[in-house]
Scaffold this motif. Structure first.
Motif, PDB file in Angstrom:
ATOM      1  N   ALA A  69       0.828  -1.204   0.000  1.00  0.00           N
ATOM      2  CA  ALA A  69       0.000   0.000   0.000  1.00  0.00           C
ATOM      3  C   ALA A  69       0.864   1.255   0.000  1.00  0.00           C
ATOM      4  CB  ALA A  69      -0.935  -0.006   1.208  1.00  0.00           C
ATOM      5  N   CYS A  70       1.987   1.211   0.721  1.00  0.00           N
ATOM      6  CA  CYS A  70       2.901   2.352   0.729  1.00  0.00           C
ATOM      7  C   CYS A  70       3.517   2.585  -0.643  1.00  0.00           C
ATOM      8  CB  CYS A  70       4.008   2.131   1.763  1.00  0.00           C
ATOM      9  SG  CYS A  70       3.476   2.338   3.459  1.00  0.00           S
ATOM     10  N   GLY A  95      -3.376  -0.438  14.361  1.00  0.00           N
ATOM     11  CA  GLY A  95      -4.222  -1.354  15.093  1.00  0.00           C
ATOM     12  C   GLY A  95      -4.504  -2.574  14.247  1.00  0.00           C
ATOM     13  N   TYR A  96      -5.642  -3.184  14.459  1.00  0.00           N
ATOM     14  CA  TYR A  96      -6.011  -4.390  13.713  1.00  0.00           C
ATOM     15  C   TYR A  96      -6.266  -4.023  12.254  1.00  0.00           C
ATOM     16  CZ  TYR A  96      -6.414  -6.473  18.304  1.00  0.00           C
ATOM     17  OH  TYR A  96      -6.130  -6.937  19.571  1.00  0.00           O
ATOM     18  N   SER A 139      -7.637  -0.630   6.908  1.00  0.00           N
ATOM     19  CA  SER A 139      -7.130  -1.107   5.621  1.00  0.00           C
ATOM     20  C   SER A 139      -5.667  -0.706   5.483  1.00  0.00           C
ATOM     21  CB  SER A 139      -7.933  -0.502   4.467  1.00  0.00           C
ATOM     22  OG  SER A 139      -7.623   0.876   4.328  1.00  0.00           O
ATOM     23  N   PRO A 140      -4.891  -1.438   4.693  1.00  0.00           N
ATOM     24  CA  PRO A 140      -3.493  -1.057   4.482  1.00  0.00           C
ATOM     25  C   PRO A 140      -3.337   0.366   3.966  1.00  0.00           C
ATOM     26  CG  PRO A 140      -3.835  -3.296   3.729  1.00  0.00           C
ATOM     27  CD  PRO A 140      -5.198  -2.749   4.074  1.00  0.00           C
ATOM     28  N   GLU A 170      -5.146   2.951   4.667  1.00  0.00           N
ATOM     29  CA  GLU A 170      -5.304   3.888   5.776  1.00  0.00           C
ATOM     30  C   GLU A 170      -4.014   4.005   6.578  1.00  0.00           C
ATOM     31  OE1 GLU A 170      -9.892   3.925   7.165  1.00  0.00           O
ATOM     32  OE2 GLU A 170      -8.923   1.954   7.281  1.00  0.00           O
ATOM     33  N   ILE A 171      -3.305   2.899   6.730  1.00  0.00           N
ATOM     34  CA  ILE A 171      -2.012   2.942   7.415  1.00  0.00           C
ATOM     35  C   ILE A 171      -0.985   3.668   6.541  1.00  0.00           C
ATOM     36  CG2 ILE A 171      -0.259   1.606   8.594  1.00  0.00           C
ATOM     37  CD1 ILE A 171      -3.170   1.358   9.708  1.00  0.00           C
ATOM     38  N   ALA A 172      -1.013   3.397   5.240  1.00  0.00           N
ATOM     39  CA  ALA A 172      -0.077   4.041   4.318  1.00  0.00           C
ATOM     40  C   ALA A 172      -0.247   5.555   4.318  1.00  0.00           C
ATOM     41  CB  ALA A 172      -0.259   3.488   2.907  1.00  0.00           C
ATOM     42  N   ASP A 173      -1.472   6.034   4.435  1.00  0.00           N
ATOM     43  CA  ASP A 173      -1.695   7.481   4.480  1.00  0.00           C
ATOM     44  C   ASP A 173      -0.967   8.112   5.663  1.00  0.00           C
ATOM     45  OD1 ASP A 173      -3.236   7.517   2.193  1.00  0.00           O
ATOM     46  OD2 ASP A 173      -5.157   7.466   3.260  1.00  0.00           O
ATOM     47  N   GLY A 174      -1.022   7.432   6.817  1.00  0.00           N
ATOM     48  CA  GLY A 174      -0.297   7.931   7.980  1.00  0.00           C
ATOM     49  C   GLY A 174       1.203   7.902   7.774  1.00  0.00           C
ATOM     50  N   ILE A 175       1.686   6.866   7.108  1.00  0.00           N
ATOM     51  CA  ILE A 175       3.120   6.739   6.847  1.00  0.00           C
ATOM     52  C   ILE A 175       3.596   7.843   5.914  1.00  0.00           C
ATOM     53  CG2 ILE A 175       4.852   5.284   5.684  1.00  0.00           C
ATOM     54  CD1 ILE A 175       3.245   2.859   6.839  1.00  0.00           C
ATOM     55  N   LEU A 176       2.829   8.124   4.863  1.00  0.00           N
ATOM     56  CA  LEU A 176       3.226   9.199   3.949  1.00  0.00           C
ATOM     57  C   LEU A 176       3.231  10.553   4.644  1.00  0.00           C
ATOM     58  CD1 LEU A 176       3.021   7.041   1.704  1.00  0.00           C
ATOM     59  CD2 LEU A 176       2.177   8.867   0.231  1.00  0.00           C
ATOM     60  N   TYR A 177       2.305  10.745   5.556  1.00  0.00           N
ATOM     61  CA  TYR A 177       2.319  11.991   6.333  1.00  0.00           C
ATOM     62  C   TYR A 177       3.623  12.108   7.113  1.00  0.00           C
ATOM     63  CZ  TYR A 177       1.710  14.996  10.365  1.00  0.00           C
ATOM     64  OH  TYR A 177       1.911  15.935  11.338  1.00  0.00           O
TER      65      TYR A 177
END
Length: 271
Positions: A19-20, A207-208, A238-239, A241-248
């Motif tokens: 996803a990233c 999280g989960y 979802s992956p 949603e996690i990727a969005d945080g990582i890009l931030y």
């Protein structure tokens, strides 16, 4: 997301790492170095990225390098990180997404030493190897400029992958939870080392989340029970949603953020 530079992503063949890769490419990254043990799966990710960019009409070329890398192999990590940095000319973002998980029936008293060592070697020591190799490259380069307002941003940004288990204990997860507590400590001490030098190091704690890692039957059963009883949003993430945080955390939008743990967990840790 202000990520115009070159990104290195481990565990990029599936889940959060995949996803990233898609997110960095879609947001205008100049290049991607995708690391995983499964080179065939990485080739599929590369094809998916090219198709997504074509569908969106994004004409900017994104250079994609694929490498089969075992992150727990120190020499392999050192060589391959230097190799892709030379190829790109610099290295701007690193996402330490490679990881494995396992449940230990009976808890800590019955953890096999080999399982403990394997999980710690990949999740914690592997993340350290990649962070160390990348930091040595990043500390020698000039800061990247923002593609929004032209300001100098950072020499590099590293995002480690933690977990809600970096701060919470979960039954039968001895080795995994220990590895993620270690990731939190690694992030905080390394960020303190290099904040003054323009190298930002943060950790995202999902999280989960619906990934191949969490689809294992013994893991999924426990996750569904926990989501029903402990996640205020009453769903898994979802992956992407996690990727969005990582890009931030990697990009220019977080230029004054380092040493931070960002929990993306549907509210699990608010309790």
């Amino acid at each position: 997301m202000d990520v115009p530079g070159f990104a290195l992503i481990t565990g990029a063949a599936s889940g959060i790492g995949q996803a990233c890769a898609l997110a960095f490419a879609s947001e205008g990254a100049a290049g991607l170095a995708l690391f995983d043990l499964n080179l065939e799966a990485l080739s599929n990710v590369k094809l998916e990225i090219e198709n997504v960019l074509a569908e969106k009409g994004i004409s900017k070329h994104c250079q994609i390098e694929l490498r089969a890398v075992n992150v727990s192999n120190e020499d392999e990590v050192n060589f391959t990180v230097r190799e892709v940095a030379r190829k790109f000319g610099r290295l701007d973002y690193v996402v330490n997404a490679a990881g494995i998980a396992m449940k230990h029936p009976g808890g800590a008293a019955y953890v096999e030493t080999s399982d403990w060592q394997r999980i710690l070697n990949v999740n914690l020591t592997g993340s350290f190897f990649v962070l160390r190799a990348a930091a040595r490259v990043m500390l020698q380069q000039n800061p990247i400029l923002s593609n929004i307002d032209g300001r100098p941003l950072q020499r590099g940004a590293i995002v480690n992958i933690g977990s809600i288990q970096a701060v919470a204990g979960i039954p039968a997860s001895t080795a995994y939870s220990t590895s993620k507590h270690g990731i939190l400590g690694l992030t905080r001490t390394a960020s303190e080392d290099y904040a003054k030098d323009g190298l930002r190091i943060n950790v995202i704690c999902p999280g989960y989340t619906e990934t191949p890692l969490t689809s294992q039957p013994e893991v999924l059963k426990v996750m569904k029970e926990k989501v029903a009883s402990s996640v205020p949003m009453q769903r898994m993430g979802s992956p992407r949603e996690i990727a969005d945080g990582i890009l931030y955390l990697a990009g220019g939008r977080s230029s004054f953020v380092t040493g931070t743990a960002l929990f993306v967990d549907g509210g699990y840790t608010q309790r």
